[in-house]
Design a protein around this motif. Structure first.
Motif, PDB file in Angstrom:
ATOM      1  N   GLY A 158      18.540  -6.866   6.793  1.00 37.02           N
ATOM      2  CA  GLY A 158      19.623  -6.093   5.763  1.00 37.02           C
ATOM      3  C   GLY A 158      18.804  -5.008   4.920  1.00 37.02           C
ATOM      4  O   GLY A 158      17.770  -5.145   4.965  1.00 37.02           O
ATOM      5  N   LYS A 159      19.558  -4.071   4.362  1.00 38.80           N
ATOM      6  CA  LYS A 159      19.089  -3.060   3.436  1.00 38.80           C
ATOM      7  C   LYS A 159      19.416  -3.493   1.906  1.00 38.80           C
ATOM      8  O   LYS A 159      20.552  -3.681   1.864  1.00 38.80           O
ATOM      9  N   ILE A 160      18.614  -3.041   0.948  1.00 42.08           N
ATOM     10  CA  ILE A 160      18.794  -3.303  -0.312  1.00 42.08           C
ATOM     11  C   ILE A 160      18.667  -1.943  -1.019  1.00 42.08           C
ATOM     12  O   ILE A 160      17.758  -1.298  -0.854  1.00 42.08           O
ATOM     13  N   TYR A 175      15.908 -16.679   7.465  1.00 42.40           N
ATOM     14  CA  TYR A 175      16.140 -16.853   5.975  1.00 42.40           C
ATOM     15  C   TYR A 175      15.877 -15.416   5.354  1.00 42.40           C
ATOM     16  O   TYR A 175      15.015 -14.840   5.359  1.00 42.40           O
ATOM     17  N   PHE A 176      16.932 -15.301   4.424  1.00 45.06           N
ATOM     18  CA  PHE A 176      17.179 -13.980   3.853  1.00 45.06           C
ATOM     19  C   PHE A 176      17.927 -14.117   2.341  1.00 45.06           C
ATOM     20  O   PHE A 176      18.951 -14.793   2.354  1.00 45.06           O
ATOM     21  N   ASN A 188      23.203  -4.839   1.758  1.00 48.95           N
ATOM     22  CA  ASN A 188      24.255  -4.437   3.147  1.00 48.95           C
ATOM     23  C   ASN A 188      23.341  -5.443   4.218  1.00 48.95           C
ATOM     24  O   ASN A 188      22.212  -5.240   4.658  1.00 48.95           O
ATOM     25  N   TYR A 189      24.279  -6.610   4.492  1.00 50.17           N
ATOM     26  CA  TYR A 189      23.808  -7.431   5.520  1.00 50.17           C
ATOM     27  C   TYR A 189      24.922  -7.502   6.755  1.00 50.17           C
ATOM     28  O   TYR A 189      26.098  -7.879   6.690  1.00 50.17           O
ATOM     29  N   LYS A 192      28.337  -6.802   6.263  1.00 47.06           N
ATOM     30  CA  LYS A 192      29.041  -6.963   4.748  1.00 47.06           C
ATOM     31  C   LYS A 192      28.256  -6.413   3.792  1.00 47.06           C
ATOM     32  O   LYS A 192      27.011  -6.082   3.977  1.00 47.06           O
ATOM     33  N   SER A 193      29.062  -5.898   2.800  1.00 44.64           N
ATOM     34  CA  SER A 193      28.120  -5.113   1.634  1.00 44.64           C
ATOM     35  C   SER A 193      28.723  -5.599   0.413  1.00 44.64           C
ATOM     36  O   SER A 193      29.956  -5.970   0.152  1.00 44.64           O
ATOM     37  N   LEU A 194      27.762  -6.053  -0.561  1.00 44.19           N
ATOM     38  CA  LEU A 194      28.185  -6.433  -1.815  1.00 44.19           C
ATOM     39  C   LEU A 194      27.213  -5.880  -2.675  1.00 44.19           C
ATOM     40  O   LEU A 194      26.329  -5.503  -2.387  1.00 44.19           O
TER      41      LEU A 194
END
Length: 295
Positions: A158-160, A175-176, A188-189, A192-194
């Motif tokens: 994902g992106k942070i 493992y993330f 952003n996984y 899913k975005s949070l």
């Protein structure tokens, strides 16, 4: 002799001893050597200045005199090669890796810092940093980001994205984990975005998503210990191997049993006891191999 002519003859490996001395006295001599060294593994098509000149000349209409064209084309060729060298180097990425039981601190071009944990890799581009603050990560790192434009951490999971904050990212096999310590972190996984506020953690273990709390002000590994909260034992042992350069044989155990606690990075026996005693596990040591057994 003019600077351009010296550089051209240097590129052609055609300097005599007197010209070589003059070339070495150029103000940017060291930079030219550095550029040349960086291109040792860069393969480019064979290029002949005389051949290209004759090729161009054959297409020109005859004129009374064009003696001035040849040196002009040669200077243009030197400039073209110099530009190619500059362009090639401007597209190079910087890659930093850590070994087993090693962690380092890296300063990024904008004064942001990255603490890179054991067996981890980051990649970024210094030359495009002003336009795009972006780091690729494989492993674990703690980021302290200077305020400015958007800062992205790209992982295979994902992106942070942040503006200015402190956060920790772990991206290992299956493992993330992203933990926010300061500011606001967007994760952003997949679909899913949070957004994470300070003290919040987003975790994905074997495809299972969890949201947890964090009371620390920085990741525990910066203080020479690693902490877990209800983590499968196999991931705890993987981290133990990374921090101590050992091999752990846990084939007789259930790697999915959960462990909550921490272990130190500077005392192997104490670290082993911190993991095994709460779970009722015994262990034996043979050189650099640790064998775990259930009681």
């Amino acid at each position: 002799m003019e600077r351009e002519e010296l550089i051209k003859k240097w590129l052609d490996h055609n300097l005599n001893s007197e010209e070589q001395k003059a070339f070495e006295e150029l103000d940017d001599y060291a930079d030219l050597l550095k550029l040349s060294k960086s291109l040792e593994d860069f393969k480019s098509p064979d290029y002949s200045i005389d051949y290209e000149y004759d090729n161009v000349k054959s297409r020109l209409k005859p004129k009374a005199s064009n003696n001035w064209v040849r040196p002009l084309l040669k200077i243009a060729a030197v400039l073209l090669i110099s530009f190619s060298i500059f362009y090639y180097n401007s597209t190079l990425d910087t890659e930093v890796k850590t070994l087993v039981a090693e962690d380092i601190t890296i300063s990024l071009p904008d004064a942001s810092t990255v603490n890179l944990n054991a067996q981890s890799t980051i990649v970024y581009n210094k030359n495009s940093w002003t336009d795009k603050r972006e780091v690729s990560l494989d492993g674990e790192a703690f980021f302290s980001v200077a305020e400015g434009s958007k800062f992205d951490v790209i992982t295979s999971d994902g992106k942070i994205s942040v503006l200015g904050t402190q956060f920790n990212v772990i991206q290992r096999l299956n493992y993330f984990e992203v933990t926010c310590f300061e500011g606001l972190v967007a994760v952003n996984y997949k679909s899913k975005s949070l957004k994470l506020n300070p003290g919040n953690r987003f975790v994905v273990i074997d495809g299972i998503i969890k949201n947890e709390k964090e009371n620390r002000t920085q990741p525990s590994w910066l203080s020479n210990e690693t902490s877990f909260a209800s983590a499968p034992l196999k991931y705890v042992l993987d981290e133990l191997e990374r921090q101590y350069d050992i091999s752990v044989d846990a084939s007789k155990l259930d790697g999915q049993q959960l462990f909550s606690g921490s272990f130190t990075h500077d005392n192997l026996d104490l670290a082993l006891k911190s993991i095994t005693l709460p779970l009722g596990i015994t262990y034996t040591k043979s050189n650099s191999v640790i064998v775990l057994n259930g009681e």
